[in-house]
Design an enzyme around this catalytic site. Sequence first.
Site, PDB file in Angstrom:
ATOM      1  N   GLU A 249     -37.297  24.918  -7.190  1.00  0.00           N
ATOM      2  CA  GLU A 249     -36.128  25.008  -6.306  1.00  0.00           C
ATOM      3  C   GLU A 249     -35.260  26.108  -6.882  1.00  0.00           C
ATOM      4  OE1 GLU A 249     -34.505  21.159  -5.282  1.00  0.00           O
ATOM      5  OE2 GLU A 249     -36.328  21.010  -4.097  1.00  0.00           O
ATOM      6  N   CYS A 283     -26.397  26.622  -5.039  1.00  0.00           N
ATOM      7  CA  CYS A 283     -27.598  27.338  -4.577  1.00  0.00           C
ATOM      8  C   CYS A 283     -27.474  27.648  -3.093  1.00  0.00           C
ATOM      9  CB  CYS A 283     -28.840  26.514  -4.852  1.00  0.00           C
ATOM     10  SG  CYS A 283     -28.759  24.861  -4.183  1.00  0.00           S
TER      11      CYS A 283
HETATM   12  P1  NAD Z   1     -31.844  29.217 -15.167  1.00  0.00           P
HETATM   13  O1  NAD Z   1     -33.095  29.696 -14.534  1.00  0.00           O
HETATM   14  O2  NAD Z   1     -31.141  30.126 -16.105  1.00  0.00           O
HETATM   15  O3  NAD Z   1     -32.120  27.865 -15.998  1.00  0.00           O
HETATM   16  C1  NAD Z   1     -32.655  26.713 -15.408  1.00  0.00           C
HETATM   17  C2  NAD Z   1     -33.319  25.852 -16.469  1.00  0.00           C
HETATM   18  O4  NAD Z   1     -34.456  26.531 -16.992  1.00  0.00           O
HETATM   19  C3  NAD Z   1     -32.435  25.514 -17.656  1.00  0.00           C
HETATM   20  O5  NAD Z   1     -32.628  24.165 -17.989  1.00  0.00           O
HETATM   21  C4  NAD Z   1     -32.967  26.449 -18.749  1.00  0.00           C
HETATM   22  O6  NAD Z   1     -32.754  25.962 -20.047  1.00  0.00           O
HETATM   23  C5  NAD Z   1     -34.442  26.471 -18.408  1.00  0.00           C
HETATM   24  N1  NAD Z   1     -35.195  27.625 -18.922  1.00  0.00           N
HETATM   25  C6  NAD Z   1     -34.748  28.891 -19.134  1.00  0.00           C
HETATM   26  N2  NAD Z   1     -35.772  29.681 -19.578  1.00  0.00           N
HETATM   27  C7  NAD Z   1     -36.881  28.892 -19.618  1.00  0.00           C
HETATM   28  C8  NAD Z   1     -38.242  29.119 -19.965  1.00  0.00           C
HETATM   29  N3  NAD Z   1     -38.685  30.319 -20.358  1.00  0.00           N
HETATM   30  N4  NAD Z   1     -39.118  28.087 -19.883  1.00  0.00           N
HETATM   31  C9  NAD Z   1     -38.702  26.873 -19.468  1.00  0.00           C
HETATM   32  N5  NAD Z   1     -37.417  26.588 -19.131  1.00  0.00           N
HETATM   33  C10 NAD Z   1     -36.516  27.586 -19.209  1.00  0.00           C
HETATM   34  O7  NAD Z   1     -30.895  28.766 -13.977  1.00  0.00           O
HETATM   35  P2  NAD Z   1     -29.418  28.146 -14.043  1.00  0.00           P
HETATM   36  O8  NAD Z   1     -28.455  29.177 -14.479  1.00  0.00           O
HETATM   37  O9  NAD Z   1     -29.433  26.853 -14.783  1.00  0.00           O
HETATM   38  O10 NAD Z   1     -29.163  27.780 -12.512  1.00  0.00           O
HETATM   39  C11 NAD Z   1     -28.699  28.715 -11.574  1.00  0.00           C
HETATM   40  C12 NAD Z   1     -29.800  29.059 -10.592  1.00  0.00           C
HETATM   41  O11 NAD Z   1     -30.374  27.880 -10.057  1.00  0.00           O
HETATM   42  C13 NAD Z   1     -29.285  29.828  -9.395  1.00  0.00           C
HETATM   43  O12 NAD Z   1     -30.206  30.850  -9.057  1.00  0.00           O
HETATM   44  C14 NAD Z   1     -29.232  28.762  -8.295  1.00  0.00           C
HETATM   45  O13 NAD Z   1     -29.292  29.275  -6.994  1.00  0.00           O
HETATM   46  C15 NAD Z   1     -30.432  27.942  -8.643  1.00  0.00           C
HETATM   47  N6  NAD Z   1     -30.354  26.599  -8.070  1.00  0.00           N
HETATM   48  C16 NAD Z   1     -31.190  26.268  -7.055  1.00  0.00           C
HETATM   49  C17 NAD Z   1     -31.108  25.011  -6.472  1.00  0.00           C
HETATM   50  C18 NAD Z   1     -32.002  24.605  -5.327  1.00  0.00           C
HETATM   51  O14 NAD Z   1     -32.001  23.446  -4.976  1.00  0.00           O
HETATM   52  N7  NAD Z   1     -32.766  25.505  -4.729  1.00  0.00           N
HETATM   53  C19 NAD Z   1     -30.146  24.099  -6.926  1.00  0.00           C
HETATM   54  C20 NAD Z   1     -29.311  24.475  -7.965  1.00  0.00           C
HETATM   55  C21 NAD Z   1     -29.416  25.725  -8.544  1.00  0.00           C
END
Ligand code: NAD
Length: 476
Positions: A249, A283
């Site tokens: 997502e 999001c």
């Molecule tokens: P992010 O991608 O920076 O991090 C998300 C998660 O991934 C965190 O828990 C982080 O620690 C983990 N992570 C980071 N690098 C990783 C790796 N190499 N391997 C495994 N895990 C790793 O995103 P964010 O800043 O937490 O969230 C913001 C983003 O999420 C925005 O783009 C937003 O639109 C999206 N989002 C989407 C939805 C949806 O339902 N579509 C909902 C909420 C947020």
Amino acid sequence: MRAKHAARPHRARRTSDRTTALSITNPATGAVVLRIAADGPREVAARYATARAAQPRWAATPLRRRLATIAKFRELVVARTETLAHTLTQEVGKPIRQSRNELKGLLARLDFFLDASTRALREEKVFADAAQKLDERITHEPLGVIANISAWNYPYFVGSNVFVPALVAGNAVLYKPSEFATLTGRHIADLMHAAGVPEDVFVPVLGGGATGAALLRQPVDGVFFTGSYATGAKIAASAGKRMIKVQLELGGKDPVYVCDDVDVAATAAAVADGAFYNTGQSCCSVERIYVHEAIYTPFVDAFVAEVERYRIGDPTDEATYIGAITRRPQLDVLRRQVQDARRKGARVALGGSPIKRKGNWFAPTVLTDVDHSMLVMREESFGPIIGIQAVADDAAAIDLMNDTEYGLTAGVYTHDAARARRVLAHVNAGSVYWNCCDRVSPRLPWSGVKHSGMGLTLSTMGIQTFTRPKAWHLKT
Ligand code: NAD
């Protein structure tokens, strides 16, 4: 601080590879709230082994008993709402009223799962023929042990969309909250355990990207991720060869089209709320606005007047509507988008720069005279900034709405139902809205197309997604 953390069983072990420190900072003040040690590869492997051993017993627990733990979790959330809301506000900078709203929304999701799960998970008899002595059935089997890697912007929403139905369906869950919502993740785990979900069935894993990567190296049966496209692509690549279920997502660049037949002031207020609620860090925030040229100028005026009224400041103040930017590097993204738009001819109708105070702050920003050569109309902003573009007609609006790498949500505002359906039928997005925006319903599937992700949560399909169907061919 470390000692306080070490008192909890799931964080108690000290090993040589557990070296990364996790600093929890209040984004509204810049103050460090707590420092803890992140889970290293050894802790992650141990948690995986625990969950793997526990899962069969949990799957064998009757569904009604698994559901009873979720009902109890709900009760505990109600009882602790104020504490939970304050923690959320402290670590992500969300205005306190919006933190409470998120918890209220969580209750509605839990109610949906409590109501719909039995129906979604029951054995289905799909065919019976006495002459052939044949009976065909489908059962929904849990996947096993799943990893849930989560985001910080709505930790209760995006987390519960995954871990609640996953648990109800009989899976063990390794839950990695975002490093920016660690305290909330700990609250969730504590409440789940107090509600009767065994500690080895709902297992928190705390840390940042390195911890998430370590979790992905475990032989889990599914990965359910919420976060950015950049990280989602890495996760898909790492899980791809293993033939496990992967759901992503991801982000969006969600458009709204305002037709020429609307009530301008009311629509401007509704769309501004869709763009700026949660300080634009949703999001499904409205990220691009297209307005029919016949009402462009009055719409922009009404929109700017509305945003000027927003109260910015201390997120613990009941009157605050615009809070802090949770992740400091996002300030650079916002600054770059404004500079790029300005250079290419946009007008800054409001805001346009960070606010100088302790913590991470950006002024609510409205850019007009924008076009698709500008980053602000193409890249996810994920902050309190918005571009408004005039369009000549519905066809031009549809073209621009679809001119994106993303496809999470899209909305149209008009009095004309047929016109709305015509526009929305041509828009390529997981969710479409008529006279509303920035909205999620537990009864409807939540999904994205293109870089907004794959798979879905919510709705009865979002319960079944945590299972694999088993086909039964029964001959007597
Ligand atoms: P992010 O991608 O920076 O991090 C998300 C998660 O991934 C965190 O828990 C982080 O620690 C983990 N992570 C980071 N690098 C990783 C790796 N190499 N391997 C495994 N895990 C790793 O995103 P964010 O800043 O937490 O969230 C913001 C983003 O999420 C925005 O783009 C937003 O639109 C999206 N989002 C989407 C939805 C949806 O339902 N579509 C909902 C909420 C947020």
